[in-house]
Design an enzyme around this catalytic site. Structure first.
Site, PDB file in Angstrom:
ATOM      1  N   PRO A  49       2.718  -0.241 -22.685  1.00  0.00           N
ATOM      2  CG  PRO A  49       1.219   0.185 -20.954  1.00  0.00           C
ATOM      3  CD  PRO A  49       2.036  -0.903 -21.572  1.00  0.00           C
ATOM      4  CG  ASP A  50       4.602   5.943 -24.028  1.00  0.00           C
ATOM      5  OD1 ASP A  50       3.593   6.018 -23.309  1.00  0.00           O
ATOM      6  OD2 ASP A  50       4.790   6.687 -25.007  1.00  0.00           O
ATOM      7  CG  PHE A  51       7.466   5.783 -18.086  1.00  0.00           C
ATOM      8  CD1 PHE A  51       6.832   4.633 -17.683  1.00  0.00           C
ATOM      9  CD2 PHE A  51       8.747   6.037 -17.615  1.00  0.00           C
ATOM     10  CE1 PHE A  51       7.446   3.725 -16.850  1.00  0.00           C
ATOM     11  CE2 PHE A  51       9.379   5.148 -16.778  1.00  0.00           C
ATOM     12  CZ  PHE A  51       8.727   3.985 -16.411  1.00  0.00           C
ATOM     13  NE  ARG A  52       8.631  11.281 -18.589  1.00  0.00           N
ATOM     14  CZ  ARG A  52       9.479  10.289 -18.377  1.00  0.00           C
ATOM     15  NH1 ARG A  52       9.608   9.339 -19.271  1.00  0.00           N
ATOM     16  NH2 ARG A  52      10.193  10.236 -17.271  1.00  0.00           N
ATOM     17  CG  ASN A  89      12.551   0.330 -24.070  1.00  0.00           C
ATOM     18  OD1 ASN A  89      12.279   1.397 -23.505  1.00  0.00           O
ATOM     19  ND2 ASN A  89      12.305   0.118 -25.340  1.00  0.00           N
TER      20      ASN A  89
HETATM   21  P1  CNA Z   1       8.643   7.997 -22.441  1.00  0.00           P
HETATM   22  O1  CNA Z   1       9.060   9.120 -21.606  1.00  0.00           O
HETATM   23  O2  CNA Z   1       7.328   7.353 -22.150  1.00  0.00           O
HETATM   24  O3  CNA Z   1       8.636   8.526 -23.964  1.00  0.00           O
HETATM   25  C1  CNA Z   1       8.206   7.745 -25.038  1.00  0.00           C
HETATM   26  C2  CNA Z   1       8.350   8.562 -26.305  1.00  0.00           C
HETATM   27  O4  CNA Z   1       8.061   7.741 -27.426  1.00  0.00           O
HETATM   28  C3  CNA Z   1       7.400   9.749 -26.388  1.00  0.00           C
HETATM   29  O5  CNA Z   1       8.090  10.855 -26.911  1.00  0.00           O
HETATM   30  C4  CNA Z   1       6.299   9.274 -27.361  1.00  0.00           C
HETATM   31  O6  CNA Z   1       5.737  10.326 -28.105  1.00  0.00           O
HETATM   32  C5  CNA Z   1       7.085   8.371 -28.252  1.00  0.00           C
HETATM   33  N1  CNA Z   1       6.332   7.265 -28.842  1.00  0.00           N
HETATM   34  C6  CNA Z   1       5.382   6.485 -28.266  1.00  0.00           C
HETATM   35  N2  CNA Z   1       4.990   5.519 -29.106  1.00  0.00           N
HETATM   36  C7  CNA Z   1       5.706   5.700 -30.255  1.00  0.00           C
HETATM   37  C8  CNA Z   1       5.770   5.016 -31.497  1.00  0.00           C
HETATM   38  N3  CNA Z   1       5.033   3.935 -31.746  1.00  0.00           N
HETATM   39  N4  CNA Z   1       6.612   5.479 -32.450  1.00  0.00           N
HETATM   40  C9  CNA Z   1       7.389   6.572 -32.234  1.00  0.00           C
HETATM   41  N5  CNA Z   1       7.367   7.250 -31.076  1.00  0.00           N
HETATM   42  C10 CNA Z   1       6.556   6.816 -30.096  1.00  0.00           C
HETATM   43  O7  CNA Z   1       9.747   6.830 -22.455  1.00  0.00           O
HETATM   44  P2  CNA Z   1      11.344   6.950 -22.415  1.00  0.00           P
HETATM   45  O8  CNA Z   1      11.860   5.634 -22.847  1.00  0.00           O
HETATM   46  O9  CNA Z   1      11.838   8.169 -23.071  1.00  0.00           O
HETATM   47  O10 CNA Z   1      11.591   7.135 -20.851  1.00  0.00           O
HETATM   48  C11 CNA Z   1      12.570   6.493 -20.192  1.00  0.00           C
HETATM   49  C12 CNA Z   1      12.027   5.463 -19.188  1.00  0.00           C
HETATM   50  C13 CNA Z   1      10.824   4.730 -19.694  1.00  0.00           C
HETATM   51  C14 CNA Z   1      13.020   4.389 -18.975  1.00  0.00           C
HETATM   52  O11 CNA Z   1      13.533   4.481 -17.694  1.00  0.00           O
HETATM   53  C15 CNA Z   1      12.309   3.038 -19.181  1.00  0.00           C
HETATM   54  O12 CNA Z   1      12.713   2.084 -18.269  1.00  0.00           O
HETATM   55  C16 CNA Z   1      10.890   3.347 -19.055  1.00  0.00           C
HETATM   56  N6  CNA Z   1       9.904   2.465 -19.703  1.00  0.00           N
HETATM   57  C17 CNA Z   1      10.270   1.339 -20.349  1.00  0.00           C
HETATM   58  C18 CNA Z   1       9.309   0.555 -20.950  1.00  0.00           C
HETATM   59  C19 CNA Z   1       9.758  -0.684 -21.665  1.00  0.00           C
HETATM   60  O13 CNA Z   1      10.709  -1.327 -21.238  1.00  0.00           O
HETATM   61  N7  CNA Z   1       9.107  -1.021 -22.778  1.00  0.00           N
HETATM   62  C20 CNA Z   1       7.957   0.907 -20.906  1.00  0.00           C
HETATM   63  C21 CNA Z   1       7.609   2.076 -20.211  1.00  0.00           C
HETATM   64  C22 CNA Z   1       8.588   2.855 -19.619  1.00  0.00           C
END
Ligand code: CNA
Length: 290
Positions: free
Chosen positions: A39-42, A113
């Site tokens: 999952p993402d964060f937001r 990430n």
């Molecule tokens: P965020 O703030 O959760 O934003 C994610 C963005 O991606 C949002 O704008 C969503 O609308 C968009 N999104 C989600 N799924 C998709 C998709 N399939 N295709 C296109 N767009 C999509 O995450 P950020 O990375 O901006 O925030 C920074 C944080 C999140 C960092 O410090 C990371 O360490 C942290 N994080 C990392 C992971 C990971 O390593 N996979 C997971 C969750 C959070």
């Protein structure tokens, strides 16, 4: 998929085809890994911050607050268990970035990430800047003694089975809590981040690099600084493309004439890019391999 997505993506691929020696600087975030099951964060309802709300955090970001961690390590352990590298396979978008490397069209990947999926997809370390660190090394939060990856990993496994204080990873020297070298709020980013960005920026400031370095920002809400300032610092002479479900950050606040907005799932855009560049067979082969 809307025509807008297809048209905008083709605008990007035209640029890449018209400049066959051009290279790409990717700036990516959690959105490129959601299709891997992380999952993402937001994102509302599915994001980690939403899931962590069960833990009664004073505020969602507390899970990455060093003082909060020292008092209440459980939420970070839960998050680490969910994200820990090795459990997930790279997405189509990750593998597209690997193809850019194989075709000698990759300048750099700046990633927020911590899932290490850029490395898992086979991109060489020299191209990948893990701006927010990774689980690869650990250190004591009190005396800074460094520990190898397995020290935290083994304790995390024990803690997952039995979440008792005795099962937290602790320093041999001072009994402080050990944590992975993931950048928490208020901590410095790795020096590699700044060093490489200075070099890339210097390259971009050369007049000759105008169409030779293209920036692609994908899967990030562009809310965490200093990472979110990277697209802002890209010279206005250069093309920036955003591949995201929503328009974010500087693309929203200060849109530029040369920007290309691809409002889409990152894997869908990756497929169109591969098709248009004639790389789809290689992308399929990579998908099969992983
Ligand atoms: P965020 O703030 O959760 O934003 C994610 C963005 O991606 C949002 O704008 C969503 O609308 C968009 N999104 C989600 N799924 C998709 C998709 N399939 N295709 C296109 N767009 C999509 O995450 P950020 O990375 O901006 O925030 C920074 C944080 C999140 C960092 O410090 C990371 O360490 C942290 N994080 C990392 C992971 C990971 O390593 N996979 C997971 C969750 C959070």
């Amino acid at each position: 998929m809307s025509n807008n997505v297809e048209d905008a993506t083709k605008k990007l691929t035209r640029l890449l085809l018209e400049n066959p020696k051009s290279k790409v600087i990717f700036m990516v975030g959690a959105g490129i890994s959601t299709s891997c099951g992380i999952p993402d964060f937001r994102s509302p309802k599915t994001g980690l911050y939403h899931n962590l709300s069960k833990l009664n955090l004073p505020y969602a970001e507390a899970v990455f607050d060093i003082d909060f961690f020292k008092e209440t390590p459980k939420p970070f352990y839960m998050l680490a268990a969910e994200l820990y590298p090795g459990k997930f396979k790279p997405s189509k978008f990750h593998l597209l970035m690997k193809l850019f490397q194989d075709k000698n069209r990759l300048q750099r990947i700046y990633t927020q990430n911590i899932d290490t999926l850029e490395r898992e997809s086979g991109v060489s370390h020299k191209y990948v800047i893990e701006a927010h660190g990774s689980f690869a090394e650990n250190h004591c939060t009190e005396c800074n003694k460094m520990y190898k990856r397995d020290v935290f990993e083994n304790k995390l496994k024990e803690y997952e089975k039995n979440p008792k204080k005795e099962n937290l990873a602790r320093c041999k020297e001072c009994n402080g809590l050990i944590k992975p070298n993931i950048v928490f709020f208020g901590e410095d980013l790795p020096s590699r981040f700044f060093e490489n960005w200075d070099l890339d920026l210097e390259e971009m400031e050369k007049e000759s690099s105008k169409e030779q370095l293209i920036v692609i920002v994908a899967g990030t809400s562009l809310t965490v600084y200093p990472f979110a300032s990277l697209p802002i610092e890209v010279p206005k002479t250069h093309h920036r493309a955003l591949i995201n479900r929503e328009i974010v950050g500087d693309f929203l606040k200060e849109p530029r004439k040369l920007d290309i907005i691809i409002k889409s799932h990152s894997d869908e855009a990756a497929q169109i890019i591969a098709d248009e560049l004639g790389w789809s067979k290689e992308l399929d082969a990579l998908m099969e391999k992983h």
